[in-house]
Write a protein that holds these residues in place. Sequence first.
Motif, PDB file in Angstrom:
ATOM      1  N   PHE A 153      52.540  46.710  35.843  1.00  0.00           N
ATOM      2  CA  PHE A 153      51.361  47.309  36.466  1.00  0.00           C
ATOM      3  C   PHE A 153      51.509  47.292  37.979  1.00  0.00           C
ATOM      4  CE2 PHE A 153      49.931  45.697  32.416  1.00  0.00           C
ATOM      5  CZ  PHE A 153      49.053  46.672  31.953  1.00  0.00           C
ATOM      6  N   LYS A 154      51.090  48.395  38.613  1.00  0.00           N
ATOM      7  CA  LYS A 154      50.984  48.435  40.063  1.00  0.00           C
ATOM      8  C   LYS A 154      49.551  48.094  40.426  1.00  0.00           C
ATOM      9  CE  LYS A 154      54.553  51.968  40.761  1.00  0.00           C
ATOM     10  NZ  LYS A 154      54.844  53.338  41.261  1.00  0.00           N
ATOM     11  N   GLU A 155      49.399  47.199  41.409  1.00  0.00           N
ATOM     12  CA  GLU A 155      48.049  46.768  41.780  1.00  0.00           C
ATOM     13  C   GLU A 155      47.184  47.943  42.216  1.00  0.00           C
ATOM     14  OE1 GLU A 155      45.836  43.593  44.810  1.00  0.00           O
ATOM     15  OE2 GLU A 155      47.981  43.405  44.353  1.00  0.00           O
ATOM     16  N   ARG A 156      47.796  48.897  42.923  1.00  0.00           N
ATOM     17  CA  ARG A 156      47.024  50.060  43.379  1.00  0.00           C
ATOM     18  C   ARG A 156      46.499  50.867  42.192  1.00  0.00           C
ATOM     19  NH1 ARG A 156      49.872  54.998  46.534  1.00  0.00           N
ATOM     20  NH2 ARG A 156      50.704  55.274  44.432  1.00  0.00           N
ATOM     21  N   ASP A 157      47.348  51.047  41.170  1.00  0.00           N
ATOM     22  CA  ASP A 157      46.926  51.805  39.990  1.00  0.00           C
ATOM     23  C   ASP A 157      45.768  51.103  39.281  1.00  0.00           C
ATOM     24  OD1 ASP A 157      48.871  53.673  40.459  1.00  0.00           O
ATOM     25  OD2 ASP A 157      50.264  52.911  38.934  1.00  0.00           O
ATOM     26  N   VAL A 158      45.875  49.787  39.122  1.00  0.00           N
ATOM     27  CA  VAL A 158      44.816  49.045  38.430  1.00  0.00           C
ATOM     28  C   VAL A 158      43.526  49.097  39.236  1.00  0.00           C
ATOM     29  CG1 VAL A 158      44.111  46.781  37.566  1.00  0.00           C
ATOM     30  CG2 VAL A 158      46.469  47.554  37.243  1.00  0.00           C
ATOM     31  N   LEU A 179      42.613  41.936  38.879  1.00  0.00           N
ATOM     32  CA  LEU A 179      43.738  42.146  39.790  1.00  0.00           C
ATOM     33  C   LEU A 179      44.600  40.890  39.951  1.00  0.00           C
ATOM     34  CD1 LEU A 179      41.930  44.280  42.526  1.00  0.00           C
ATOM     35  CD2 LEU A 179      43.606  45.066  40.839  1.00  0.00           C
ATOM     36  N   ASP A 180      43.990  39.714  39.808  1.00  0.00           N
ATOM     37  CA  ASP A 180      44.769  38.474  39.911  1.00  0.00           C
ATOM     38  C   ASP A 180      45.798  38.353  38.793  1.00  0.00           C
ATOM     39  OD1 ASP A 180      43.416  37.747  42.175  1.00  0.00           O
ATOM     40  OD2 ASP A 180      42.101  36.291  41.201  1.00  0.00           O
ATOM     41  N   LEU A 181      45.544  39.029  37.685  1.00  0.00           N
ATOM     42  CA  LEU A 181      46.478  38.968  36.564  1.00  0.00           C
ATOM     43  C   LEU A 181      47.708  39.847  36.770  1.00  0.00           C
ATOM     44  CD1 LEU A 181      44.155  39.096  33.415  1.00  0.00           C
ATOM     45  CD2 LEU A 181      45.444  37.139  34.266  1.00  0.00           C
ATOM     46  N   ALA A 204      34.540  40.526  39.518  1.00  0.00           N
ATOM     47  CA  ALA A 204      35.090  41.104  38.294  1.00  0.00           C
ATOM     48  C   ALA A 204      36.414  41.809  38.576  1.00  0.00           C
ATOM     49  CB  ALA A 204      34.092  42.079  37.671  1.00  0.00           C
ATOM     50  N   ARG A 205      36.483  42.506  39.705  1.00  0.00           N
ATOM     51  CA  ARG A 205      37.720  43.190  40.076  1.00  0.00           C
ATOM     52  C   ARG A 205      38.835  42.187  40.344  1.00  0.00           C
ATOM     53  NH1 ARG A 205      37.304  48.609  41.741  1.00  0.00           N
ATOM     54  NH2 ARG A 205      39.085  48.337  43.127  1.00  0.00           N
TER      55      ARG A 205
END
Length: 288
Positions: free
Chosen positions: A56-61, A80-82, A75-76
């Motif tokens: 996963f790319k952080e930007r995409d998520v 994102l931490d994962l 919540a975000r």
Amino acid sequence: MTQNQPGSGPTALRILLGSQLRKLREAKNVTREEAGHLIRGSESKISRMELGRVGFKERDVADLLTLYGVVDQQARSAVLDLVATANEPGWWHRFNDVLPTWFQAYVGLEEAATRIRTYEVQFVPGLLQTKEYARAVVTAGAAGIGAEEISRRVDLRLERQRIFDRPDGPVFWAVIDEAALRRPIGGAEVMKAQLEHLVDLMRQPNITIQIMPFSFGGHSAEGGAFSILRFPDPDLPDVVYVEQLASALYLDKREDVDRYSEVMERLCAVSTTPDETTELLRTIADEF
């Protein structure tokens, strides 16, 4: 959403993350095509992400969370931490040269599972194979492949078995069709040693082996082999793994998991008890 638990691996986290993204998308009635367009990708990319088969790319998520209406910062951040942890390679990364892409996810799930239930029709399950039996299986299905690659594939299979050496290793419950135990893979000597190895494994408290006997006739799992994996994180659903010739299915929707779980329960109910398993294994071994 909980954080990484002891014993869980990066691939399991990818599937957890993908599953969460799928639930968020479906709750907002967003199609995979619409989500793919937002992250400059395709419908198939979203599908692979939701199945945990890609990094996963952080930007995409982050963009997908915005699309799905997740605006609360806490919540975000939990999602994102994962991302960084989920993208870390597992030990099996060094076997990428002999490990099919579609099987990489399974090895990671296997590593992360707290319980694995499997039904096998043609072979002794990979986690229970001796080195000689594993070599015979790999060689039989490796037409045109050199000796070095065969050895690497065998090494990978044996490395997977080290999960039983861990103090937090999984509970493993196998139902093996009698045909798999009577098929002389590698010859009589290899099979006899393999069957004796199964008897030894039955002494481990976390390993249960049952045999679906010829005498029972038709049964509920005639469609073929499958595995059901359970994980320590309560947010991570059970996953059903169904292997095909050159690909695999990973099913985590409740109705699919329930269907396979019901079949597994039926198999266990009509297969041999542990004592009967030991007796039958010794009988077949003597015949070899």
